[in-house]
Scaffold this active site. Structure first.
Site, mmCIF file in Angstrom:
data_model
loop_
_atom_site.group_PDB
_atom_site.id
_atom_site.type_symbol
_atom_site.label_atom_id
_atom_site.label_comp_id
_atom_site.label_asym_id
_atom_site.label_seq_id
_atom_site.Cartn_x
_atom_site.Cartn_y
_atom_site.Cartn_z
ATOM 1 N N HIS A 137 -0.061 4.496 0.490
ATOM 2 C CA HIS A 137 -0.425 5.541 1.458
ATOM 3 C C HIS A 137 0.679 5.602 2.524
ATOM 4 C CE1 HIS A 137 -3.854 7.786 3.533
ATOM 5 N NE2 HIS A 137 -2.826 7.868 4.365
ATOM 6 N N PRO A 138 1.219 6.833 2.807
ATOM 7 C CA PRO A 138 2.351 6.888 3.737
ATOM 8 C C PRO A 138 2.076 6.188 5.072
ATOM 9 C CG PRO A 138 2.025 9.015 2.694
ATOM 10 C CD PRO A 138 0.859 8.165 2.277
ATOM 11 N N HIS A 139 2.886 5.207 5.371
ATOM 12 C CA HIS A 139 2.696 4.470 6.619
ATOM 13 C C HIS A 139 3.987 3.798 7.054
ATOM 14 C CE1 HIS A 139 2.369 1.185 3.680
ATOM 15 N NE2 HIS A 139 2.691 0.370 4.667
ATOM 16 N N GLY A 140 4.080 3.602 8.353
ATOM 17 C CA GLY A 140 5.141 2.776 8.915
ATOM 18 C C GLY A 140 4.490 1.559 9.542
ATOM 19 N N LEU A 159 0.854 -1.188 0.000
ATOM 20 C CA LEU A 159 0.000 0.000 0.000
ATOM 21 C C LEU A 159 0.891 1.240 0.000
ATOM 22 C CD1 LEU A 159 -2.566 -1.103 2.747
ATOM 23 C CD2 LEU A 159 -3.013 -0.969 0.293
#
Ligand code: UDP
Ligand code: ZN
Ligand code: FE
Length: 320
Positions: free
Chosen positions: A139-142, A137
């Site tokens: 979408h900016p995520h950690g 994905l």
């Protein structure tokens, strides 16, 4: 369901998690991390969600063992850190510094929670960036893995650091930071943090970020330290993005001490592996690297540092 198995020949832990196969692969029309999606709602700026396809979970069953092999219950939590409601931002470095600071505070809060769970031994915080390296994905995520075991690479670092501490009465990592900060590979140095390309980089554009204070755990960091860290990460990730003319895929991993036990000899740090070579081609961890653990570098850390310093010049100053 999942279980954690140990390779008796190397000590590595492997999380066997077949349900992960069901996770969506780069869906075009729908993003589960957007505001208004079933699990997100509205009115947030940073969100920590349970991973819907977790590698570990509180419900994991007891492992099947035959007495010869070592296995551990895959107890723990897998979480996604949604860093912004804005789907179309490319990277963490594209967020305002204040927003990155919010992300870091949320992660620190989550870690404080995890530390009170006796079943969790290690808090692994990481971030994958770039379709080229298989993020599912964009979408900016950690991500966070709250694990029942200490990852083997960290375990090795703990051993080396303890040996050095015993032998010389000093922190290996503090000595590394002092060396690197005085070298041409130094990128940034603030009141609280230093960033450099290590002498021993394994990836073509590798950056390590260290607190100057000798601390072992993210939860030991104060607000001032987190605020500056946000700026340093923003600057370093921006430099990576600009280093070779197209946005660089990277992996970012927090190395810290286990949640229990006395590890005063250790020193937390972030490792960021920028995976493009200077010519913009992806560096693969192939047979020598993955199979034998010996990395080959088609550039030099000194070269990479020069390139990153140039790129930094057109990035927001990470530190005041
Ligand atoms: N995921 C989720 N909810 C969803 C869809 C996906 O929690 O509705 C998770 C998914 O399991 C994956 C993560 O979001 O772990 C996206 O992670 P990333 O792309 O960084 O890498 P991956 O974990 O897929 O290797
Ligand atoms: Zn230290
Ligand atoms: Fe490390």
């Amino acid at each position: 369901m999942s279980e954690v198995r140990r390779d008796p020949t190397t000590g590595d832990w492997i999380v066997v998690a077949p349900r992960r196969l069901e996770r969506p692969w780069q869906p075009e029309s729908f993003c589960p991390f957007d505001p208004g999606a079933p699990e997100t709602g509205y009115g947030w700026d940073v969100l920590i969600l349970p991973n819907r396809y977790p590698v570990v979970s509180p419900e994991a069953p007891a492992p099947q063992t035959d007495g010869f092999y070592e296995a551990v219950r895959a107890y723990g939590r897998a979480l996604v850190v949604v860093e912004t409601p804005e789907h179309n931002l490319d990277d963490l470095s594209d967020l305002p510094r204040e927003q990155i600071e919010r992300v870091l505070r949320m992660v620190r809060d989550e870690m404080a929670r995890a530390a009170s769970d006796p079943g969790v031994l290690y808090f692994l915080y990481f971030r994958n960036k770039g379709r080229e390296i298989g993020v599912s994905l964009t979408h900016p995520h950690g991500q966070i893995y709250e694990l029942p075991v200490v990852p083997e690479r960290v375990a090795r670092e703990l051993e080396r650091a303890e040996e050095y501490w015993r032998g010389r009465g000093r922190c290996l990592h503090c000595d590394v930071v002092a060396r690197e900060s005085a070298s041409g590979r130094a990128l940034l140095r603030g009141a609280y943090w230093a960033a450099f390309v290590p002498y021993y980089a394994r990836w073509p554009h590798e950056v390590h970020v260290y607190p100057l204070r000798h601390v072992q755990l993210l939860t030991q960091l104060g607000d001032g330290e987190l605020a500056e860290l946000a700026g340093v990460l923003k600057a370093v990730l921006c430099a990576l993005k600009n280093a070779v003319g197209k946005p660089m895929p990277y992996m970012m991993v927090l190395h810290q001490a286990p949640l229990r036990g006395d590890h005063r000899y250790y020193h937390l740090h972030f490792e960021i592996y920028g995976m493009y070579r200077p010519d913009g081609r992806l560096k693969y961890a192939a047979s020598a690297e993955t199979g034998a653990g010996i990395y080959t570098l088609d550039t030099t850390p000194e070269d990479a540092a020069e390139r990153l310093k140039k790129a930094l010049a057109s990035c927001p100053r990470g530190i005041s």
